[in-house]
Write a protein that holds these residues in place. Structure first.
Motif, mmCIF file in Angstrom:
data_model
loop_
_atom_site.group_PDB
_atom_site.id
_atom_site.type_symbol
_atom_site.label_atom_id
_atom_site.label_comp_id
_atom_site.label_asym_id
_atom_site.label_seq_id
_atom_site.Cartn_x
_atom_site.Cartn_y
_atom_site.Cartn_z
ATOM 1 N N UNK A 249 17.266 26.015 5.353
ATOM 2 C CA UNK A 249 15.956 26.593 5.623
ATOM 3 C C UNK A 249 15.038 25.554 6.274
ATOM 4 N N UNK A 250 13.928 26.003 6.858
ATOM 5 C CA UNK A 250 13.029 25.047 7.536
ATOM 6 C C UNK A 250 12.547 23.907 6.652
ATOM 7 N N UNK A 251 12.498 24.127 5.326
ATOM 8 C CA UNK A 251 12.051 23.045 4.435
ATOM 9 C C UNK A 251 13.176 22.087 4.060
ATOM 10 N N UNK A 252 14.386 22.314 4.607
ATOM 11 C CA UNK A 252 15.514 21.424 4.369
ATOM 12 C C UNK A 252 16.392 21.801 3.201
ATOM 13 N N UNK B 129 18.955 17.549 7.167
ATOM 14 C CA UNK B 129 19.538 17.967 5.889
ATOM 15 C C UNK B 129 20.825 17.187 5.691
ATOM 16 N N UNK B 130 21.185 16.965 4.431
ATOM 17 C CA UNK B 130 22.399 16.213 4.136
ATOM 18 C C UNK B 130 23.666 16.992 4.381
ATOM 19 N N UNK B 131 23.559 18.270 4.722
ATOM 20 C CA UNK B 131 24.721 19.130 4.942
ATOM 21 C C UNK B 131 25.354 18.846 6.302
ATOM 22 N N UNK B 132 26.622 18.471 6.309
ATOM 23 C CA UNK B 132 27.362 18.333 7.553
ATOM 24 C C UNK B 132 28.030 19.649 7.911
#
Length: 281
Positions: A125-128, A86-89
């Motif tokens: 979530x698991x789907x990103x 995911x793009x979340x840091x």
């Protein structure tokens, strides 16, 4: 209670400990390593796929794939490749039994002395897909999830407290409440009686019950700061204490400069305890 003993030394800032597959895994900040150490103290060092010297952590998805935080959330595949999950840091991370990943952070330069800003918890979530599930966290740090996947507890370091949330079936957080106050919390761990091992405001670590009663206290040396704690070992009755030298009279910048450019004072200590660890991580 016996005194802590040294399992491994010569580290930068050891953080984010997890007991996984019979070894203690943790992040070795500054040296940008992921370390796995056997119960006898034999370590394995791996380079970490992060650009930050500090402020990153690890955890595992239920299928056994490793996640690493930093500027993005990255996933380590079985073939050895590393991909963006995911793009979340973020800073700290914890994964629940359904594969929901909770990432926290605060968007200011802590090491550079920038004025603090309230932090957050975000759900991957698991789907990103990513959504924010909590805000106004006063410097978010270590998190734990209860074995039933129904409660998340987070360290609010600048507020000196542990804060609990209910976890809904959809992964959303609600019913925010104080778990315990008057602490110096960083990385935490949960035991089978619902108590949390956490650093105190002085040079000690404590086992604290919901409501704030201190059940046990372990004194460390005056300059020895506890950065994170984990319960592991074959029966999860070994408390791992991750420490490094931190001088309270010095500024944050001076402490970080000494830890980065000076001798490696980080260490992993062990202490046998009677109540085993539970939950995640």
């Amino acid at each position: 209670m016996t005194e802590p003993t040294i399992l491994l030394s010569g580290l930068g800032i050891p953080e984010s400990p997890r007991w996984h597959d019979g070894r203690l895994w943790f992040c070795n900040w500054i040296d940008q390593q992921i370390v796995a150490v056997d119960p006898d103290g034999t370590p394995e060092y791996r380079p970490a796929p992060v650009e930050r010297l500090m402020g990153w952590s690890i955890d595992w998805l239920p299928d056994g794939r490793l996640l690493t935080t930093g500027d993005k959330l990255r996933r380590h595949e079985p073939d050895g490749s590393v991909v963006v999950h995911a793009g979340q840091g973020g800073n700290e991370i914890v994964v629940d039994g359904r594969g929901n990943t909770y990432v926290n952070g605060a968007d200011f330069d802590f090491a550079g002395g920038e004025a603090p800003k309230p932090g957050y918890i975000k759900l991957v979530r698991p789907d990103g897909t990513v959504s924010q599930v909590a805000d106004d966290i006063q410097f978010p740090n270590g998190m734990v999830i209860t074995p039933d996947d129904r409660t998340l507890i987070i360290s609010e370091s600048f507020a000196g407290r542990l804060t609990a949330f209910d976890i809904g079936p959809d992964g959303e957080l609600s019913n925010r409440r104080v778990f315990a106050e008057g602490l110096g919390p960083d990385g935490i761990c949960l035991d089978a009686e619902g108590a949390v091992w956490v650093s105190a405001a002085d040079s000690s670590i404590v086992r604290v019950a919901e409501g704030g009663e201190v059940l046990q206290r372990v004194e460390l040396t005056e300059s020895q700061a506890s950065f994170a704690l984990a319960l592991g070992g074959p029966d999860r009755r070994t408390l791992f204490i991750l420490t490094a030298e931190w001088r309270s009279a010095d500024s944050i910048a001076d402490n970080l400069d000494r830890l980065t450019n000076g001798p490696r004072t980080g260490a992993v200590l062990t202490l046998p305890v009677s109540v085993p660890g539970v939950g995640r991580p």
